[in-house]
Scaffold this motif. Structure first.
Motif, PDB file in Angstrom:
ATOM      1  N   GLU A 129       0.889  -1.269   0.089  1.00  0.00           N
ATOM      2  CA  GLU A 129       0.058  -0.071   0.070  1.00  0.00           C
ATOM      3  C   GLU A 129       0.955   1.299   0.048  1.00  0.00           C
ATOM      4  N   SER A 130       1.838   1.345   0.780  1.00  0.00           N
ATOM      5  CA  SER A 130       2.802   2.461   0.789  1.00  0.00           C
ATOM      6  C   SER A 130       3.642   2.626  -0.459  1.00  0.00           C
ATOM      7  N   LEU A 131       3.965   1.619  -1.350  1.00  0.00           N
ATOM      8  CA  LEU A 131       4.675   1.745  -2.702  1.00  0.00           C
ATOM      9  C   LEU A 131       3.841   1.649  -3.717  1.00  0.00           C
ATOM     10  N   GLU A 132       2.624   1.312  -3.719  1.00  0.00           N
ATOM     11  CA  GLU A 132       1.873   1.317  -4.983  1.00  0.00           C
ATOM     12  C   GLU A 132       1.738   2.532  -6.072  1.00  0.00           C
ATOM     13  N   MET A 133       1.952   3.769  -5.422  1.00  0.00           N
ATOM     14  CA  MET A 133       1.944   4.644  -6.336  1.00  0.00           C
ATOM     15  C   MET A 133       3.235   4.937  -6.851  1.00  0.00           C
ATOM     16  N   TYR A 134       4.325   4.271  -6.695  1.00  0.00           N
ATOM     17  CA  TYR A 134       5.501   4.416  -7.204  1.00  0.00           C
ATOM     18  C   TYR A 134       5.622   3.372  -8.475  1.00  0.00           C
ATOM     19  N   ILE A 135       4.616   2.350  -8.638  1.00  0.00           N
ATOM     20  CA  ILE A 135       4.606   1.403  -9.674  1.00  0.00           C
ATOM     21  C   ILE A 135       3.508   1.698 -10.732  1.00  0.00           C
ATOM     22  N   GLN A 136       3.796   2.690 -11.539  1.00  0.00           N
ATOM     23  CA  GLN A 136       2.689   2.977 -12.405  1.00  0.00           C
ATOM     24  C   GLN A 136       2.831   2.785 -13.877  1.00  0.00           C
ATOM     25  N   VAL A 137       2.100   2.351 -14.518  1.00  0.00           N
ATOM     26  CA  VAL A 137       2.147   1.981 -15.911  1.00  0.00           C
ATOM     27  C   VAL A 137       1.885   3.430 -16.848  1.00  0.00           C
ATOM     28  N   PRO A 138       2.836   3.787 -17.674  1.00  0.00           N
ATOM     29  CA  PRO A 138       2.896   4.978 -18.594  1.00  0.00           C
ATOM     30  C   PRO A 138       1.133   5.057 -18.913  1.00  0.00           C
ATOM     31  N   LYS A 139       1.029   6.260 -19.227  1.00  0.00           N
ATOM     32  CA  LYS A 139      -0.432   6.695 -19.796  1.00  0.00           C
ATOM     33  C   LYS A 139      -0.512   7.275 -20.971  1.00  0.00           C
ATOM     34  N   THR A 140       0.716   7.890 -21.249  1.00  0.00           N
ATOM     35  CA  THR A 140       0.788   8.623 -22.432  1.00  0.00           C
ATOM     36  C   THR A 140       1.927   8.224 -23.127  1.00  0.00           C
ATOM     37  N   ASN A 141       1.695   8.575 -24.757  1.00  0.00           N
ATOM     38  CA  ASN A 141       2.770   8.516 -25.582  1.00  0.00           C
ATOM     39  C   ASN A 141       4.134   9.024 -24.923  1.00  0.00           C
ATOM     40  N   ALA A 142       4.109  10.080 -24.504  1.00  0.00           N
ATOM     41  CA  ALA A 142       5.270  10.867 -24.303  1.00  0.00           C
ATOM     42  C   ALA A 142       6.016  10.036 -22.815  1.00  0.00           C
ATOM     43  N   GLU A 143       5.178   9.376 -21.946  1.00  0.00           N
ATOM     44  CA  GLU A 143       5.832   8.598 -20.952  1.00  0.00           C
ATOM     45  C   GLU A 143       6.520   7.444 -21.471  1.00  0.00           C
ATOM     46  N   TRP A 144       5.691   6.718 -22.684  1.00  0.00           N
ATOM     47  CA  TRP A 144       6.365   5.654 -22.930  1.00  0.00           C
ATOM     48  C   TRP A 144       7.800   5.951 -23.845  1.00  0.00           C
ATOM     49  N   ASN A 145       7.731   7.210 -24.521  1.00  0.00           N
ATOM     50  CA  ASN A 145       8.795   7.838 -25.310  1.00  0.00           C
ATOM     51  C   ASN A 145      10.088   8.037 -24.404  1.00  0.00           C
ATOM     52  N   ILE A 146       9.637   8.368 -23.317  1.00  0.00           N
ATOM     53  CA  ILE A 146      10.897   8.621 -22.056  1.00  0.00           C
ATOM     54  C   ILE A 146      11.633   7.353 -21.672  1.00  0.00           C
ATOM     55  N   ILE A 147      10.633   6.253 -21.708  1.00  0.00           N
ATOM     56  CA  ILE A 147      11.373   4.825 -21.217  1.00  0.00           C
ATOM     57  C   ILE A 147      12.006   4.403 -22.397  1.00  0.00           C
ATOM     58  N   ALA A 148      11.678   4.478 -23.921  1.00  0.00           N
ATOM     59  CA  ALA A 148      12.224   4.062 -25.070  1.00  0.00           C
ATOM     60  C   ALA A 148      13.616   4.920 -25.116  1.00  0.00           C
ATOM     61  N   ARG A 149      13.680   6.159 -24.843  1.00  0.00           N
ATOM     62  CA  ARG A 149      14.863   7.016 -24.754  1.00  0.00           C
ATOM     63  C   ARG A 149      16.034   6.351 -24.119  1.00  0.00           C
ATOM     64  N   GLY A 150      15.467   6.002 -22.864  1.00  0.00           N
ATOM     65  CA  GLY A 150      16.325   5.247 -21.729  1.00  0.00           C
ATOM     66  C   GLY A 150      16.943   4.117 -22.379  1.00  0.00           C
ATOM     67  N   PHE A 151      16.293   3.243 -22.883  1.00  0.00           N
ATOM     68  CA  PHE A 151      17.002   2.214 -23.339  1.00  0.00           C
ATOM     69  C   PHE A 151      17.923   2.345 -24.553  1.00  0.00           C
ATOM     70  N   ASP A 152      17.606   3.455 -25.300  1.00  0.00           N
ATOM     71  CA  ASP A 152      18.379   3.725 -26.328  1.00  0.00           C
ATOM     72  C   ASP A 152      19.601   4.324 -26.116  1.00  0.00           C
ATOM     73  N   GLU A 153      19.537   5.250 -24.982  1.00  0.00           N
ATOM     74  CA  GLU A 153      20.660   5.793 -24.818  1.00  0.00           C
ATOM     75  C   GLU A 153      21.681   5.294 -23.738  1.00  0.00           C
ATOM     76  N   ARG A 154      20.980   4.508 -22.731  1.00  0.00           N
ATOM     77  CA  ARG A 154      21.872   3.707 -21.732  1.00  0.00           C
ATOM     78  C   ARG A 154      22.204   2.254 -22.415  1.00  0.00           C
ATOM     79  N   TRP A 155      21.406   1.519 -22.975  1.00  0.00           N
ATOM     80  CA  TRP A 155      21.655   0.352 -23.431  1.00  0.00           C
ATOM     81  C   TRP A 155      21.823   0.271 -25.119  1.00  0.00           C
ATOM     82  N   ASN A 156      21.878   1.164 -25.922  1.00  0.00           N
ATOM     83  CA  ASN A 156      22.032   1.055 -27.226  1.00  0.00           C
ATOM     84  C   ASN A 156      21.032   0.149 -27.817  1.00  0.00           C
TER      85      ASN A 156
END
Length: 209
Positions: A129-156
């Motif tokens: 219950e305390s940590l539920e707010m920290y596990i959130q599925v992205p709700k917008t294209n912009a949020e998914w794009n941020i994750i995709a950019r992280g995989f591209d920049e950090r892991w190629n």
């Protein structure tokens, strides 16, 4: 006559007071237990060991403790003092980090395994219950794009929106469950499926679907 005598003996056994409520070595928890000694020591001297033991930093632990304490701290009674919320959380995190059996945790923290089995579900629920707010599925294209950019920049790894995997968690067979929890690995378990971003942070968790 024999039946009456046996009944009297049963009543006498019930009337006998329990002489020892807690084993002597359990009573030395404050002086010799891992919470008061090992964890207190490494929290200040060896932060890497503390994190390895509980899978969290000392600072993160204190933040989580502050959040769950109101839910897991019980009131002292005239019979005995309640287990501290700090100790309950330490045992629970160690259980999650290592999969230790209750007997091992009992010896390490000097808390009866029967007590651990009773408070563990409540602490896990409070953590959820305390940590539920920290596990959130992205709700917008912009949020998914941020994750995709992280995989591209950090892991190629371009075009990746998450890393997903499953884990068979070994459990005792629930009563009356039949073969519901059996699996091809040959033991009873439940399946954890998780999706993480490029920083290993959970963005989705599902158990037993």
């Amino acid at each position: 006559m024999l039946i009456n005598e046996l009944e009297m003996q049963k009543k006498e056994i019930k009337k006998k007071k329990r002489k020892i409520w807690t084993r002597n070595w359990i009573r030395k928890r404050q002086a010799l237990g891992a919470s008061s000694n090992f964890l207190t020591e490494v929290a200040g001297e060896d932060k890497a060991t503390f994190k390895n033991h509980l899978r969290t930093t000392a600072e993160q632990f204190e933040q989580l403790l502050e959040s769950v304490k109101p839910e897991i701290q019980k009131v002292d009674t005239s019979m005995r003092a309640a287990l501290p919320a700090r100790l309950k959380l330490q045992i629970t995190l160690r259980y999650l980090a290592s999969g230790c059996c209750f007997r091992t945790l009992e010896c390490l923290y000097r808390v009866p395994k029967s007590s651990i089995s009773k408070f563990l579900p409540a602490v896990l629920e409070a953590i959820y219950e305390s940590l539920e707010m920290y596990i959130q599925v992205p709700k917008t294209n912009a949020e998914w794009n941020i994750i995709a950019r992280g995989f591209d920049e950090r892991w190629n790894f371009p075009g990746c929106c998450g890393a997903i995997d499953g884990k068979h968690v070994n459990i005792q067979q629930p009563q009356g469950s039949g073969i519901d929890f059996s699996n091809y690995k040959g033991f009873f378990g439940t399946v954890l499926m998780a999706l993480v971003d490029s920083d290993y942070s959970f963005i989705f968790i599902d158990v037993r679907s």
